[in-house]
Design a protein around this motif. Structure first.
Motif, PDB file in Angstrom:
ATOM      1  N   SER A 220      11.974   9.670  -5.645  1.00 46.04           N
ATOM      2  CA  SER A 220      11.583   9.559  -7.067  1.00 46.04           C
ATOM      3  C   SER A 220      12.192   7.851  -7.460  1.00 46.04           C
ATOM      4  O   SER A 220      11.211   7.424  -7.834  1.00 46.04           O
ATOM      5  CB  SER A 220      12.112  10.323  -7.977  1.00 46.04           C
ATOM      6  N   THR A 221      13.488   8.059  -7.164  1.00 43.15           N
ATOM      7  CA  THR A 221      13.490   6.430  -7.387  1.00 43.15           C
ATOM      8  C   THR A 221      13.370   5.327  -6.305  1.00 43.15           C
ATOM      9  O   THR A 221      12.920   4.271  -7.050  1.00 43.15           O
ATOM     10  CB  THR A 221      15.279   6.708  -6.987  1.00 43.15           C
ATOM     11  N   GLU A 222      12.908   5.809  -5.273  1.00 42.26           N
ATOM     12  CA  GLU A 222      12.384   4.697  -4.296  1.00 42.26           C
ATOM     13  C   GLU A 222      11.115   4.189  -5.105  1.00 42.26           C
ATOM     14  O   GLU A 222      10.079   3.344  -4.807  1.00 42.26           O
ATOM     15  CB  GLU A 222      12.919   4.878  -3.224  1.00 42.26           C
ATOM     16  N   ALA A 223      10.257   5.785  -5.101  1.00 41.75           N
ATOM     17  CA  ALA A 223       8.915   5.239  -5.653  1.00 41.75           C
ATOM     18  C   ALA A 223       8.512   4.458  -6.385  1.00 41.75           C
ATOM     19  O   ALA A 223       7.790   3.908  -6.887  1.00 41.75           O
ATOM     20  CB  ALA A 223       8.447   7.052  -5.487  1.00 41.75           C
ATOM     21  N   GLU A 224       9.859   4.466  -7.867  1.00 43.73           N
ATOM     22  CA  GLU A 224       9.823   4.797  -8.852  1.00 43.73           C
ATOM     23  C   GLU A 224      10.302   2.443  -8.580  1.00 43.73           C
ATOM     24  O   GLU A 224       9.471   1.735  -9.346  1.00 43.73           O
ATOM     25  CB  GLU A 224      10.811   4.522  -9.973  1.00 43.73           C
ATOM     26  N   SER A 225      10.906   2.260  -7.779  1.00 48.80           N
ATOM     27  CA  SER A 225      10.761   0.884  -7.479  1.00 48.80           C
ATOM     28  C   SER A 225      10.194   0.634  -6.031  1.00 48.80           C
ATOM     29  O   SER A 225       9.211  -0.963  -6.997  1.00 48.80           O
ATOM     30  CB  SER A 225      12.373   0.807  -5.989  1.00 48.80           C
ATOM     31  N   LYS A 226       9.376   0.846  -5.969  1.00 42.79           N
ATOM     32  CA  LYS A 226       7.574   0.941  -5.133  1.00 42.79           C
ATOM     33  C   LYS A 226       6.493   0.509  -6.175  1.00 42.79           C
ATOM     34  O   LYS A 226       6.024  -0.251  -6.040  1.00 42.79           O
ATOM     35  CB  LYS A 226       7.574   1.679  -4.142  1.00 42.79           C
TER      36      LYS A 226
ATOM     37  N   THR B 160       0.281 -15.347  -3.129  1.00 43.66           N
ATOM     38  CA  THR B 160       0.523 -14.905  -2.124  1.00 43.66           C
ATOM     39  C   THR B 160       1.126 -13.855  -2.293  1.00 43.66           C
ATOM     40  O   THR B 160       0.840 -12.825  -1.463  1.00 43.66           O
ATOM     41  CB  THR B 160       0.871 -16.103  -1.647  1.00 43.66           C
ATOM     42  N   ASN B 161       2.347 -13.692  -3.048  1.00 45.44           N
ATOM     43  CA  ASN B 161       3.019 -12.578  -2.882  1.00 45.44           C
ATOM     44  C   ASN B 161       2.048 -10.996  -3.266  1.00 45.44           C
ATOM     45  O   ASN B 161       2.608 -10.324  -2.758  1.00 45.44           O
ATOM     46  CB  ASN B 161       4.144 -12.919  -3.599  1.00 45.44           C
ATOM     47  N   ARG B 162       2.074 -11.578  -4.221  1.00 41.73           N
ATOM     48  CA  ARG B 162       1.263  -9.878  -4.965  1.00 41.73           C
ATOM     49  C   ARG B 162      -0.220 -10.083  -3.528  1.00 41.73           C
ATOM     50  O   ARG B 162      -0.608  -8.590  -3.137  1.00 41.73           O
ATOM     51  CB  ARG B 162      -0.246 -10.252  -6.268  1.00 41.73           C
ATOM     52  N   PHE B 163      -0.944 -10.791  -3.168  1.00 36.55           N
ATOM     53  CA  PHE B 163      -1.883 -10.649  -2.177  1.00 36.55           C
ATOM     54  C   PHE B 163      -1.097 -10.438  -0.977  1.00 36.55           C
ATOM     55  O   PHE B 163      -1.858  -9.487   0.463  1.00 36.55           O
ATOM     56  CB  PHE B 163      -2.241 -11.755  -1.914  1.00 36.55           C
ATOM     57  N   SER B 164       0.127 -10.112  -0.712  1.00 40.59           N
ATOM     58  CA  SER B 164       0.676  -9.812   0.328  1.00 40.59           C
ATOM     59  C   SER B 164       1.774  -8.494   0.787  1.00 40.59           C
ATOM     60  O   SER B 164       1.588  -7.581   0.884  1.00 40.59           O
ATOM     61  CB  SER B 164       1.415 -11.111   1.174  1.00 40.59           C
ATOM     62  N   TYR B 165       2.824  -8.811   0.096  1.00 38.61           N
ATOM     63  CA  TYR B 165       3.651  -8.256  -0.151  1.00 38.61           C
ATOM     64  C   TYR B 165       3.432  -6.594  -0.329  1.00 38.61           C
ATOM     65  O   TYR B 165       3.866  -5.816  -0.834  1.00 38.61           O
ATOM     66  CB  TYR B 165       5.283  -8.659  -0.671  1.00 38.61           C
ATOM     67  N   ASP B 166       2.887  -7.000  -2.491  1.00 33.85           N
ATOM     68  CA  ASP B 166       3.113  -6.269  -2.969  1.00 33.85           C
ATOM     69  C   ASP B 166       1.544  -4.784  -2.279  1.00 33.85           C
ATOM     70  O   ASP B 166       1.572  -4.187  -2.363  1.00 33.85           O
ATOM     71  CB  ASP B 166       2.208  -6.237  -4.852  1.00 33.85           C
ATOM     72  N   THR B 167       1.001  -6.055  -2.035  1.00 41.15           N
ATOM     73  CA  THR B 167      -0.441  -5.043  -1.117  1.00 41.15           C
ATOM     74  C   THR B 167      -0.085  -4.405  -0.064  1.00 41.15           C
ATOM     75  O   THR B 167      -0.560  -2.940  -0.130  1.00 41.15           O
ATOM     76  CB  THR B 167      -1.312  -6.075  -1.062  1.00 41.15           C
ATOM     77  N   GLU B 168       0.828  -4.604   0.853  1.00 42.20           N
ATOM     78  CA  GLU B 168       1.345  -3.771   1.557  1.00 42.20           C
ATOM     79  C   GLU B 168       2.832  -2.669   1.253  1.00 42.20           C
ATOM     80  O   GLU B 168       1.931  -1.894   1.943  1.00 42.20           O
ATOM     81  CB  GLU B 168       2.053  -4.788   2.779  1.00 42.20           C
ATOM     82  N   VAL B 169       3.421  -2.733  -0.022  1.00 42.88           N
ATOM     83  CA  VAL B 169       3.909  -2.379  -0.470  1.00 42.88           C
ATOM     84  C   VAL B 169       2.966  -0.961  -0.984  1.00 42.88           C
ATOM     85  O   VAL B 169       3.169   0.251  -0.716  1.00 42.88           O
ATOM     86  CB  VAL B 169       5.033  -2.300  -1.387  1.00 42.88           C
ATOM     87  N   LEU B 170       1.783  -0.885  -1.288  1.00 41.86           N
ATOM     88  CA  LEU B 170       0.778  -0.217  -1.501  1.00 41.86           C
ATOM     89  C   LEU B 170       0.147   0.566  -0.459  1.00 41.86           C
ATOM     90  O   LEU B 170       0.094   1.904  -1.002  1.00 41.86           O
ATOM     91  CB  LEU B 170      -0.189  -0.316  -2.928  1.00 41.86           C
TER      92      LEU B 170
ATOM     93  N   SER C 282      -7.835   4.878  -1.433  1.00 38.68           N
ATOM     94  CA  SER C 282      -8.442   4.751  -2.170  1.00 38.68           C
ATOM     95  C   SER C 282      -7.745   3.556  -3.721  1.00 38.68           C
ATOM     96  O   SER C 282      -8.343   2.953  -3.625  1.00 38.68           O
ATOM     97  CB  SER C 282      -9.292   5.748  -3.162  1.00 38.68           C
ATOM     98  N   ALA C 283      -6.391   4.192  -3.316  1.00 35.79           N
ATOM     99  CA  ALA C 283      -5.927   3.504  -5.253  1.00 35.79           C
ATOM    100  C   ALA C 283      -5.430   2.203  -4.252  1.00 35.79           C
ATOM    101  O   ALA C 283      -5.526   0.909  -5.460  1.00 35.79           O
ATOM    102  CB  ALA C 283      -4.931   3.925  -5.648  1.00 35.79           C
ATOM    103  N   ALA C 284      -4.854   2.181  -3.341  1.00 33.33           N
ATOM    104  CA  ALA C 284      -4.562   0.903  -2.650  1.00 33.33           C
ATOM    105  C   ALA C 284      -6.201   0.451  -2.641  1.00 33.33           C
ATOM    106  O   ALA C 284      -5.633  -1.124  -3.135  1.00 33.33           O
ATOM    107  CB  ALA C 284      -4.204   0.782  -1.494  1.00 33.33           C
ATOM    108  N   ALA C 285      -6.830   0.567  -2.424  1.00 32.81           N
ATOM    109  CA  ALA C 285      -7.731  -0.406  -1.964  1.00 32.81           C
ATOM    110  C   ALA C 285      -9.109  -0.283  -3.098  1.00 32.81           C
ATOM    111  O   ALA C 285      -8.400  -1.532  -3.800  1.00 32.81           O
ATOM    112  CB  ALA C 285      -9.124   0.709  -1.150  1.00 32.81           C
ATOM    113  N   ARG C 286      -8.681   0.168  -4.072  1.00 30.87           N
ATOM    114  CA  ARG C 286      -9.681  -0.082  -5.702  1.00 30.87           C
ATOM    115  C   ARG C 286      -8.381  -1.311  -6.508  1.00 30.87           C
ATOM    116  O   ARG C 286      -8.937  -2.054  -7.023  1.00 30.87           O
ATOM    117  CB  ARG C 286      -9.316   1.331  -6.662  1.00 30.87           C
TER     118      ARG C 286
END
Length: 612
Positions: free
Chosen positions: A314-320, A136-146, A106-110
C-alpha cells in the motif's frame, strides 16, 4: 522556466478515483471485487475442506454425505473435492489477475493519451516556461511506472487486503479471544504505516522530480555538444550531470532505507501475533481440536504475511501513484482555443482567405498576463498581394506580429482581420490552415520521408512537388537521393545542410500556395547564394500572396511594396521604402539605412528608388 509543481502530503483521493475511472470505472471495480471475493471464498473453502477431511480420517462425521474415511475410495472422494476447491481458487486467481491487468493497461493507455492530447494542445507559453526534460520525464519514467510498476503494487494492495480479512475471520472463528490481540496489532500497524507513508510519498516525489534535471541536462548537452567541445568545457558539464545524478541517488537511497526501516518493525509485530496464537491454542488445548489448532496457526502465519504485504504494497502503491498524479496533472493543462470553428463563426468561402487582406486594429498583446504588453496598439493594413517588409531593432516586436497572427498567444485587446473576418472568432485549424503559412527562421524537418515533410497530409500529386523543388533548384539533388521523394529524412533533417533545410521549408510553402505568408527572417542563417534563391522564389512563386517579411538585413526588404517599422511594440512608420527614406528628420527607417554605412546606404536607397 517555472519551478516544477510538487504536491504535498499523501496522494489525494481524487488521484485514485481518476485512475480507476481510466481503468474502466464501476464495471472494472465490480469485476475486480467479484473475482477477489470468489478467490478468497474458494481459498477458505479448500482449507475448511482439509480440516473436514482430517476429521473424517480420525473417524469423525463426514461432510456432504461422504462419510468417514475408511478406505481408499472414500479418501479419493475427499481428494477429488479438495482438488475442485483448489482448481476453482486457481481459476478465480487467474481471473483476478486478468481483470486487473486489462484494467491497468487501459488506465495507462488512457492517461497517456489524455496527457499527450493535453500537452499537444497546450499554449506556447507552457513550452516556453517548462524545460524539455520535465516533459520527457512524464512521457518516459512516469509512463513506465504506470505500464509496469503500479500494476504489481496496486494489485498486491487490493489482494492482500482481502487476504487479511480472511485471516482475521479464521483466527477469530477458531480462537475468539484473539480478537483483542488482533485489534491491538492492527492499531499498531496502522500507526506505523501512517507514520511511514508521509515520508515515503514525499521521497518518491523527490525521486520523480530529481529525474527531470538529469534528462533536461542530457538533452541540452547532446544538442550543444559541438559548442561544448569547441570551448573545451566537457568537465564542467560532466560535473553538473554528476551533481544531478547524486541528487536523484540521495532520494533513491532514502526511499530504500525507509523501506528497510519499516520491514524490521513489521516482522516484529508479525512474530508477536504468531506467538500469541500459539500460546492461546496451547492454553485452550483441551477445548480446541488439533486440526483447528493447525488451521489457526496456519492462518496466523498468513495474517502476518498478509499484513506485512498490505503495509508494504500500500505504501509502495501510494508512492507509485505519484506518477499517476503527475500524469493527471498534465492531462488537465489548460488548452488553447478550440481547433474547430465555433457555431457562431462568420461565414466564409471554402478556400479561405480568398484574397489575403490583413488588418491589425489597435492590437495589444503580452506573452503572459503578468508581463507588460509587447505589442502596444499596432494598427496597419496589408492589401491583397502586397509585399510588406517588417523591420526594427531587437525587441521591437517584429516576430510578435507573427505570434499574434497565428494566435500562439491571444490578444489582450484589439482585432486582427483577414479578408474582413476576425480571426479570434475562428477555430485554430482555420487560422493555421492552408491559407496562412510561415517560413520560420529555424527550419524544422521531421523524421520520415521527404514526401512527408513536403506534403504531410498527402493531398498533392508528385508533379506539384517536383515543380516546387525545381523552383528552388533542388530537383536534381533530390533525384540523386535513394528513393527520391521517399528518401529518408533523419532526426531534425541532420542529413541536409542548414541551407537545404531552409529551401525545403520554402518548397513546403510553395506547395501550399497560401494567401498570407509570413517570412520570419528565413535567410538569417544561410549563405548569400541560398539567400538569393529564397528571395527569387518569394518574388516568383508568391505573386498573388500577401507577404509579411520580418528581416534584420535591410537588403531583403528594401524592394518591398511597403515597409512596416516597429519600435517598442508600436508602428513607428508605415509606407513605401522611397517615402520613408525621404524623411530627413526623425525617420526611423532612414536611420536604420544610414546605420549600415555610406556605401551600403546608397545602394539600398537606389534599390528603393527603383520601386517608386
Amino acid at each position: 522556466h517555472t519551478d516544477e509543481d510538487r504536491a504535498q502530503g499523501t496522494v489525494a483521493l481524487g488521484v485514485y478515483i481518476g485512475y480507476f475511472k481510466a481503468a474502466g470505472g464501476l464495471k472494472f471495480a465490480f469485476c475486480l471485487l467479484s473475482s477477489l471475493l470468489l478467490e478468497r471464498l474458494t481459498y477458505l473453502g479448500a482449507d475448511w475442506w482439509l480440516t473436514r477431511w482430517i476429521q473424517a480420517s480420525d473417524g469423525g462425521g463426514g461432510t456432504f454425505g461422504l462419510g468417514s474415511v475408511d478406505n481408499q475410495t472414500s479418501n479419493n472422494n475427499y481428494l477429488g473435492v479438495y482438488i475442485l476447491w483448489v482448481l476453482g481458487n486457481s481459476i478465480f486467481a487467474l481471473l483476478r489477475m486478468l481483470v486487473f491487468s486489462f484494467g491497468a493497461a487501459s488506465a495507462a493507455a488512457r492517461l497517456f493519451r489524455d496527457m499527450a492530447r493535453a500537452v499537444f494542445r497546450s499554449p506556447m507559453r507552457f513550452f516556453e516556461t517548462t524545460p524539455l526534460g520535465r516533459i520527457t520525464n512524464r512521457f518516459s519514467y512516469d509512463t513506465e511506472v504506470l505500464d509496469f510498476g503500479i500494476l504489481e503494487k496496486l494489485n498486491g494492495t487490493i489482494a492482500s487486503s482481502f487476504w487479511l480479512m480472511s485471516s482475521v475471520t479464521v483466527i477469530i472463528a477458531v480462537q475468539p479471544i484473539m480478537s483483542g490481540v488482533i485489534c491491538i496489532v492492527l492499531f499498531l500497524y496502522y500507526k506505523l504505516q501512517l507514520y511511514y507513508r508521509k515520508t515515503s510519498v514525499q521521497i518518491q516525489r523527490l525521486d520523480s522530480i530529481s529525474r527531470s534535471p538529469i534528462q533536461a541536462h542530457f538533452a541540452e548537452t547532446l544538442q550543444g555538444a559541438v559548442t561544448i567541445r569547441s570551448f573545451e568545457n566537457q568537465t564542467d558539464f560532466t560535473n553538473v550531470m554528476m551533481s544531478h545524478i547524486d541528487s536523484n541517488a540521495r532520494a533513491v537511497l532514502a526511499y530504500s532505507a525507509a523501506s528497510r526501516w519499516l520491514g524490521v518493525r513489521l516482522e516484529t509485530l508479525g512474530a508477536l501475533v504468531t506467538a500469541a496464537t500459539g500460546l492461546l491454542c496451547w492454553i485452550y488445548r483441551d477445548q480446541i481440536s488439533g486440526e483447528l489448532t493447525g488451521l489457526a496457526l496456519l492462518w496466523s502465519f498468513n495474517f502476518t504475511i498478509s499484513l506485512n504485504f498490505l503495509v508494504n504494497k500500500s505504501t509502495e502503491a501510494e508512492s507509485k501513484m505519484n506518477s499517476a498524479e503527475r500524469m493527471l496533472h498534465y492531462s488537465r493543462l489548460p488548452p488553447e482555443a478550440s481547433l474547430e470553428d465555433p457555431k457562431d463563426a462568420p461565414e466564409r468561402s471554402n478556400r479561405w482567405p480568398p484574397e489575403g487582406k490583413v488588418e491589425f486594429q489597435d492590437v495589444v498583446m503580452s506573452y503572459a498576463d503578468s508581463l507588460s504588453p509587447v505589442l502596444k496598439g499596432c494598427t496597419f493594413t496589408a492589401l491583397p498581394g502586397e509585399k510588406i517588409g517588417v523591420v526594427g531593432r531587437t525587441g521591437a516586436g517584429k516576430s510578435t506580429l507573427a505570434v499574434a497572427l497565428f494566435r500562439l498567444r491571444e490578444l489582450t485587446s484589439g482585432r486582427i482581420l483577414i479578408d474582413g473576418v476576425d480571426i479570434s472568432k475562428l477555430g485554430l485549424s482555420s487560422v493555421r490552415g492552408e491559407g496562412i503559412c510561415i517560413i520560420p527562421q529555424a527550419p524544422v524537418l521531421f523524421s520520415g520521408t521527404l514526401r512527408y515533410n513536403l506534403d504531410p497530409f498527402d493531398v498533392h500529386e508528385d508533379a506539384v512537388l517536383w515543380r516546387a523543388l525545381k523552383s528552388v533548384g533542388m530537383s536534381e539533388l533530390i533525384r540523386a537521393l535513394p528513393g527520391e521523394l521517399n528518401a529518408l529524412v533523419e532526426e531534425g533533417g541532420s542529413n541536409f545542410s542548414v541551407g537545404q533545410r531552409q529551401l525545403i521549408c520554402v518548397v513546403r510553402a510553395i506547395i501550399r500556395q497560401p494567401r498570407v505568408l509570413v517570412v520570419d527572417e528565413a535567410t538569417a542563417s544561410v549563405d548569400p547564394q541560398t539567400d538569393q534563391v529564397v528571395q527569387n522564389a518569394l518574388r516568383t512563386e508568391f505573386k498573388a500572396t500577401t507577404q509579411l517579411t520580418i528581416a534584420h538585413r535591410l537588403q531583403t526588404i528594401v524592394d518591398s511594396d511597403k515597409v512596416l517599422v516597429m519600435d517598442n511594440g508600436r508602428v513607428a512608420e508605415f509606407g513605401t521604402p522611397a517615402d520613408l527614406l525621404e524623411k530627413k528628420e526623425g525617420g526611423v527607417f532612414a536611420s536604420l539605412v544610414n546605420a549600415t554605412g555610406r556605401e551600403s546606404a546608397e545602394h539600398l536607397k537606389s534599390q528603393a528608388g527603383q520601386r517608386r
